[in-house]
Design an enzyme around this catalytic site. Structure first.
Site, PDB file in Angstrom:
ATOM      1  N   CYS A  38     -35.193  15.846  17.615  1.00  0.00           N
ATOM      2  CA  CYS A  38     -36.541  15.826  16.627  1.00  0.00           C
ATOM      3  C   CYS A  38     -37.658  14.833  17.585  1.00  0.00           C
ATOM      4  CB  CYS A  38     -36.153  15.196  15.374  1.00  0.00           C
ATOM      5  SG  CYS A  38     -37.432  15.603  14.094  1.00  0.00           S
ATOM      6  N   HIS A  65     -31.094  18.305  13.482  1.00  0.00           N
ATOM      7  CA  HIS A  65     -30.309  17.262  13.273  1.00  0.00           C
ATOM      8  C   HIS A  65     -29.230  17.612  12.902  1.00  0.00           C
ATOM      9  CE1 HIS A  65     -33.843  14.493  13.077  1.00  0.00           C
ATOM     10  NE2 HIS A  65     -34.345  15.254  12.440  1.00  0.00           N
TER      11      HIS A  65
END
Length: 483
Positions: free
Chosen positions: A332, A428
């Protein structure tokens, strides 16, 4: 329907773990249980099935209750970012950015939305286990409170106060809280419990009786130190304050702790592997040269953390690592840092600016106000994964032609360098499945899936609470049978 709220004498007294344990213990008894936290503050969050986001602890508590997480379980989430400000998430959606100085005004009107979420949960449950935030003893914050007594009184939910004996002064903490509470707030507290006791609980019998005598509250038990809590996903940054070490291990995985690091629980599954030593590198220390893999974790303020990476000299460490032929993975915000540039033209994270990235991936990122929140699954490096996306902005460039993940439905995510050493993804939780860990680490991990390990830890915690707390009395309190 019944409800019970755990509040603490301070932060980090173990409320989140206790709520999770109680959710599992009562679910094991056949009750329909739901966790609830009116207001949370954390940079670690989870994505719900409807595309919202809630605190990571509430997602773990939902798993403990054996239900899917929903945005009603944490209607107000504050995600700290730079300059004493926080992103405000209400009912799973970003509502704006609040500066600390404006929080009193910013939370006006949120109590009604908190109560609406609570009532929706309550209608579908036998029991709602509520977690407070911080401490009700912070009476300077009482006006407009929605996290502790403000919620408890509005919803009519009885409170049990949790004290942490491991940090010392638990008698003073519990008795002192009773002394400073407004009488109407104190009337909501129906008892206390003592958490994190090491050794023989009988040694605390006299102290336990003294707390009951001085407060007028009944005790519900003394909980021993819960070692299994370390196996649950991390939410609070306090777990990052441990010194970095690199024990004798076949594989060292290193992750620098940037000032705004977020969703660092992505790395928790690596702790399952006996061959792996996970080193969280604090400021002031270099990334270990013996690291086999460097992971740049998520960030709540990518540009600010990029500056920190350079300030600490970690950019030099990362480039040296790649020159040695060793891989780097960005998750991310870490993925965004690995590119050529990060642009924030709308000033989402701070002053509008464009900064150079680490230049290890041929991609550019532009931050935007739209936020992708989605649970995803698919394949990466030939192995299955399950995770979620939670990011603001888009990343494009030539290296995206070599995606890291292929999501169900055919969408491709992430980027790889031509030599395959540098990779980044917006997914994630990518290490949760053992097969995916083996794909990244190229070793025979042979470990349990992270989800299964968390589930086993929750069962162990619930069993300990069964043994050391008066759960029948707590349930009776929740159902209004104790006054």
């Amino acid at each position: 329907m019944g409800a019970l709220m755990l509040q603490g004498t301070g932060s980090d007294v173990g409320k989140s773990v206790l709520v999770a344990g109680l959710c599992r213990a009562f679910a094991n008894r056949g009750l329909v249980v739901r966790p609830f936290k009116p207001q949370n503050m954390s940079t670690n969050a989870a994505v719900t099935a409807d595309g919202g986001e809630i605190g990571r602890a509430q997602a773990t508590q939902a798993a403990a209750a054996r239900v899917a997480p929903t945005t009603d379980m944490n209607p107000v989430l504050l995600k700290p970012q730079g300059d004493r400000s926080s992103q405000l998430v209400v009912n799973g959606r970003v509502r704006g950015v609040l500066r600390a100085s404006a929080w009193r005004e910013g939370r006006e009107g949120l109590l009604d939305e908190v109560l609406a979420s609570y009532r929706r949960l309550a209608r579908a449950a036998d029991l709602v286990v509520v977690e407070g935030a911080g401490s009700p003893a912070e009476i300077n914050l009482r006006a407009g409170d929605i996290a502790n007594m403000g919620f408890a009184r509005a919803a009519g939910v009885p409170v049990v106060l949790v004290g942490d004996i491991d940090r010392g002064g638990v008698i003073a903490a519990l008795v002192g809280t009773r002394a400073v509470l407004d009488p109407a707030d104190a009337a909501m507290v129906q008892g206390f419990l003592v958490n994190k006791f090491r050794g023989d609980p009988a040694l605390f019998d006299a102290g336990y009786r003294e707390i009951a005598a001085r407060t007028g509250w009944r005790g519900f038990g003394v909980v021993p130190w819960l070692a299994e809590a370390a196996r649950l996903p991390s939410e609070d940054a306090v777990v990052l304050q441990k010194p970095a070490t690199a024990r004798d291990a076949r594989i060292v995985v290193a992750c620098p702790i940037t000032p705004h690091i977020a969703n660092f629980d992505d790395l928790d599954p690596l702790r399952l592997e006996p061959e792996i030593e996970l080193v969280m590198v604090p400021p002031g220390r270099p990334i270990p040269a013996e690291a086999a893999l460097i992971v740049l974790a998520g960030s709540k303020a990518t540009i600010a953390d990029l500056h920190a990476v350079r300030r600490e000299g970690w950019d030099i460490d990362v480039r040296a690592h790649v020159r040695r032929g060793r891989p780097v993975l960005g998750l991310c915000g870490g993925y965004q840092m690995l590119g050529r540039s990060v642009a924030d033209p709308d000033g989402i994270e701070g002053p509008p600016e464009t900064v150079a990235g680490l230049g290890l991936l041929a991609v550019e990122t532009r931050l935007s106000r739209g936020k992708r929140l989605e649970a995803v699954r698919g394949t990466a490096r030939g192995a299955p994964f399950e995770g979620y996306e939670m990011h603001m902005g888009d990343t494009h460039g030539p290296d995206c032609a070599r995606p890291v993940t292929v999501i169900e439905g055919g969408r491709r995510d992430g980027a790889c360098s031509p030599d395959g050493l540098v990779a980044g993804t917006y997914v994630h939780g990518i290490f949760a499945l053992a097969a995916q860990r083996r794909a990244w680490l190229d070793v025979a991990a042979g470990g349990a899936d992270h989800r299964a390990d968390v589930d086993a830890a929750l069962d162990a915690i619930a069993l300990t609470l069964e043994r050391h707390l008066d759960l029948a009395a707590l349930l009776a309190l929740a159902r209004g049978a104790v006054t």
